[in-house]
Each structure stands twice: as structure tokens, then as C-alpha cells.
Design a protein around this motif. Structure first.
Motif: not given
Length: 327
Positions: A298-305
Motif C-alpha cells: 500500500v502507498y498513500v497519496l500525498s503532495g500537491t496537484d
């Protein structure tokens, strides 16, 4: 820039104090490496000088991602592999495309080696200004009154202690004295770190066993599930009260996101000198074919557009916890 850095350092300290109260007893398992000797030689090493098994794993991982959205532009990209050190336990893989003189940075991957010698995909992302982007470094150096050329040139070494401990170590000399400072690889902000504090924080880093690795073939990334738009955790600091702590893990991930669409990851631990909260608003699951023990990662999504970032869930869980971002 300097005044902004002072403001951000104050925010770091405020957040760290509050998070210490929220996550009392959390362990700070944050990776680390000893200070680098020569930044120029570190940065000159490419995919051709990287270990063959590492290069093969990087090529396979990027090709797998290129088969899914939003990574299709990665197909046929060139891979440049640089050590994140020193110690050479992690590497930055930069994906580029374009003619000479107009090469465009598409994204990155960070791969770490386990004590057993397996390579693990710890995180990956997109964008010119994603983590360790050259523009971010230039801004950070400018804020310190330094440059990468000329009389004010500084020795710059990218260092990585896991997803919440990524920076450039900047060494500058004046006469016989040396000044060592750390600039955040995601924001370019000056960090309240020293050589000693970095080493202390990073001593326990171990790549998570659950991350996509080189020991097993057949990993395939699924669709990225985006539950909300990117957000800034500083827009509403009520999450910092800790009233809505979440035990987010691979087993309850989909259920948790069905109830809440936005989470804040906060790094904690007795050795932390600062804490920058990360927005989390989606996830991506890799599966093995054929299925076997440990067949999902599992990888979670972070950061900006502009610069989304996918981070191995267990790499984060080793160094902090999740809270609900209020609406």
C-alpha cells in the motif's frame, strides 16, 4: 525567504510540541546516514554506475508504473540514479525525457536497500518540483545566501532518512571553519537540524518489508484512488488536538477512506527536532501475480496537484501516526 524560513521554523516547533502531546510514547524510527564527504562525486554517479540489480529493479518499477495513469508519460523515460547518502543505502531515481538542452524532469522514485540486500520502492512521485527538485534546491541555497557556483559555492549532499526525513546537507566553509545546514528536500526551507541531530534521528531506519521489492517478480500497481483534492494541513489546525486519531493500516485502509476522505500524517518521536504534517487524500495498492504471502503493498497519496507523492504506508507508520483533517 529568510523571514519565511523563520516563520516556518516557528511552525515546526509549534507543531512538534503539540504532536508530542498527541502521540505520547511514539517511537521515532527515522533512518539515517553519516555526513557525506564529497557532494560533487555523489551527484555525478548515474544509472550506469549503480548496482546492476538496483538498475534492473528501477527499470522494472518505472515500466510497471508507466502502464497506469497518471504515469503513462514515464514510458521510454531515461533513468538517472544517484545515491542518497552517504552510506548508499538509498537512491534517488530521476525520470527525464526530452532532447539534449531541453530535458524535462517527469518524476522520481526512491529505492532503499534492506539489511538482507533486497531493494524496496519506498516512494515515487511526479512533477518538476517534486522532492529533490533542482529548483527547490536553488531556492533553499538562495535563502541561505549561497549558490552552487562561484565564490559562495557550497557542498551539497542529498540525504534521506525515510519519507519524513529528506533533505540536502549543505556544507559551506569560511576560513578554517565549516558550517553545516539542512534544507528540506520538499520545500527548500531551512531545517532546525545539525549533523548530530540528523544522525540521532536517522539511526533506526529500516525499509518496510511490505513495500514493493526486488525479491519477488510480478508486482502490478492498481488504480490510484483519490478520495479528495490536495489540501494544506495548516489551513485548519484543529487536527492537531488529536481528538480524531486513526489507526490506519493496510487492513482497514479502504474502510477508513470510505468514512473520511482527508487525513494528516504527523511524524513524532522523542528524537525529532521538527515535524512537518503531510496531507493524505488517497492511495494506490500494488498486487503480486500470482498472489502469495505479503501479496499487497500500500502507498498513500500525498503532495500537491503539481507534485503528487505516493509513499509506502508502513514507511510512514514507523515514524508517526494519522489524524483526521477537519472539514
Amino acid at each position: 525567504m529568510l523571514s519565511q524560513n523563520n516563520e516556518n521554523r516557528n511552525r515546526f516547533l509549534l507543531v512538534l510540541i503539540c504532536l508530542t502531546l498527541v502521540f505520547t510514547g511514539s517511537s521515532g524510527l527515522l533512518p539515517g546516514f553519516q555526513p557525506a564527504a564529497n557532494a560533487a562525486s555523489e551527484k555525478s554517479r548515474s544509472a550506469h554506475s549503480a548496482p546492476a540489480q538496483l538498475r534492473k529493479f528501477a527499470e522494472e518499477a518505472s515500466a510497471r508504473l508507466a502502464g497506469t495513469e497518471p504515469f503513462t508519460a514515464w514510458a521510454g523515460a531515461a533513468l538517472v540514479i544517484e545515491p542518497l547518502g552517504p552510506g548508499t543505502h538509498s537512491w534517488l531515481v530521476t525520470l527525464t525525457k526530452g532532447p539534449k538542452g531541453a530535458v524535462k524532469r517527469l518524476g522520481y522514485m526512491i529505492i532503499s536497500a534492506t539489511p538482507e540486500g533486497e531493494y524496496k520502492l519506498i516512494e515515487y512521485g511526479q512533477g518538476m518540483n517534486s522532492i529533490y527538485g533542482s529548483g527547490i534546491l536553488e531556492d533553499g541555497l538562495s535563502g541561505l545566501g549561497l549558490s552552487q557556483a562561484g565564490s559562495s559555492a557550497a557542498a551539497v549532499t542529498p540525504v534521506y532518512g525515510g519519507p519524513v526525513l529528506a533533505a540536502w546537507m549543505i556544507s559551506s566553509a569560511a576560513g578554517k571553519s565549516e558550517t553545516v545546514r539542512f534544507v528540506d528536500a520538499l520545500t527548500g526551507e531551512l531545517l532546525p537540524e545539525s549533523r548530530e541531530s540528523w544522525t540521532k534521528q536517522s539511526a533506526g531506519y529500516v525499509p518496510p518489508a511490505s513495500a514493493v521489492g526486488s525479491a519477488k517478480r510480478g508486482w502490478t500497481p492498481g488504480e490510484t484512488i483519490r478520495r479528495a483534492d490536495p489540501f494544506d494541513p495548516y489551513d485548519n489546525l484543529l487536527w492537531i488536538t488529536g481528538k480524531d486519531q486513526v489507526q490506519l493500516n493496510a487492513g482497514n485502509l479502504e474502510q477508513a477512506f470510505s468514512r473520511q476522505s482527508r487525513f494528516v500524517f504527523a511524524a513524532t518521536g522523542s528524537n525529532r527536532t521538527y515535524s512537518v504534517p503531510l496531507p493524505v487524500y488517497g492511495y494506490q495498492i500494488w498486487n503480486l501475480s500470482p498472489p502469495s504471502s505479503g501479496s499487497a503493498s500500500v502507498y498513500v497519496l500525498s503532495g500537491t496537484d503539481d507534485s503528487p507523492r505516493w509513499i509506502a504506508l508502513d514507511a510512514l507508520l514507523a515514524s508517526g501516526g494519522f489524524l483526521v483533517m477537519p472539514d
